[in-house]
Enzyme design. Sequence first.
Site, PDB file in Angstrom:
ATOM      1  N   VAL A   1       0.840  -1.202   0.000  1.00  0.00           N
ATOM      2  CA  VAL A   1       0.000   0.000   0.000  1.00  0.00           C
ATOM      3  C   VAL A   1       0.875   1.251   0.000  1.00  0.00           C
ATOM      4  CG1 VAL A   1      -1.748   1.295   1.272  1.00  0.00           C
ATOM      5  CG2 VAL A   1      -1.908  -1.193   1.119  1.00  0.00           C
ATOM      6  N   TYR A   2       1.915   1.231   0.817  1.00  0.00           N
ATOM      7  CA  TYR A   2       2.869   2.357   0.826  1.00  0.00           C
ATOM      8  C   TYR A   2       3.451   2.563  -0.569  1.00  0.00           C
ATOM      9  CZ  TYR A   2       7.180   4.927   1.797  1.00  0.00           C
ATOM     10  OH  TYR A   2       8.209   5.837   1.785  1.00  0.00           O
TER      11      TYR A   2
END
Length: 222
Positions: free
Chosen positions: A167-168
Site C-alpha cells: 500500500v505504501y
Amino acid sequence: MGFLEGKTAIITGAGFAALKDGSAGSIGYGIATAYAKEGANLVITGRNVKKLETAKEKLEAEYGIQVLCVAADVNAGADNQAVVQNVIDQAIEKFGRIDVLVNDAGTTFRCSFEDFPEEEYDRVVDTNMKSVYLGARIAYEAMKDKGGVMLLASSFAAVFPSVGSGVYAATKSAVKSMVNTLAAELAPYGIRVNGYIPGHDPRTYRQQRRGHEERHRHADLR
C-alpha cells in the site's frame, strides 16, 4: 544573505526528531535546515507540537529566520481539506506569500497483502496521497498569479518491489505519477513541480523497523 531571503517555504513533516546521538532524524527537518540556510522563512507542520517547537527554536536561533509551526494531522478520519487549508491560510496570514511547498510528510505500515487492515490502508493512503494532492491543489491557488515551486516526496518503493509495503508503494507510485501530471498542468502558471526520492538513513531505518516489528508481530510476510 541567502538567495531565498524574503521567500516563504511550507515543509510538512519537519519536526525535530532527536536520535540517540542527539542528531536530527527527520528528513523534513533536514530540508527545513537547507531552506533556512538560504534565508527563507518557514512554515513547518506535523502532528507532534513539541517536535515542531524544538525545530522552530533551533532554526530561528541558528539562522535568524522566522518559523511558523502549524499542527496538522492528515491521517484517516481527519478533515484533510480543512487541515491543509488551515496550513495555507496561516502561512499567508503570517508571511503574505507562499513560494515553495515541500510535501515530505508520510507514513507506512508493514504487513502482508492478505492481512492488511482496512483502517491502516485508509491511514496510509490519506497521509501519503490524499494530503499531497490537497496540498498541491490548495497551494496552487496561492501560487498561480506569481509562480512557485512544489516538491513532492516519492520513494524507492515506487520503483522497486517492497514486500510487506504494497500500500505504501502504491501511494508513492501515485505521487510519482502526480508529479508528472502537475508539472505539465501547472507550468503555464510558472509553477515548477518536481518529485524526489530520499535515500535510506540507516540510523532512522533501524529504529523504525524495530518499532514496526514490535507493533506488528502478527504480520506473516510470506
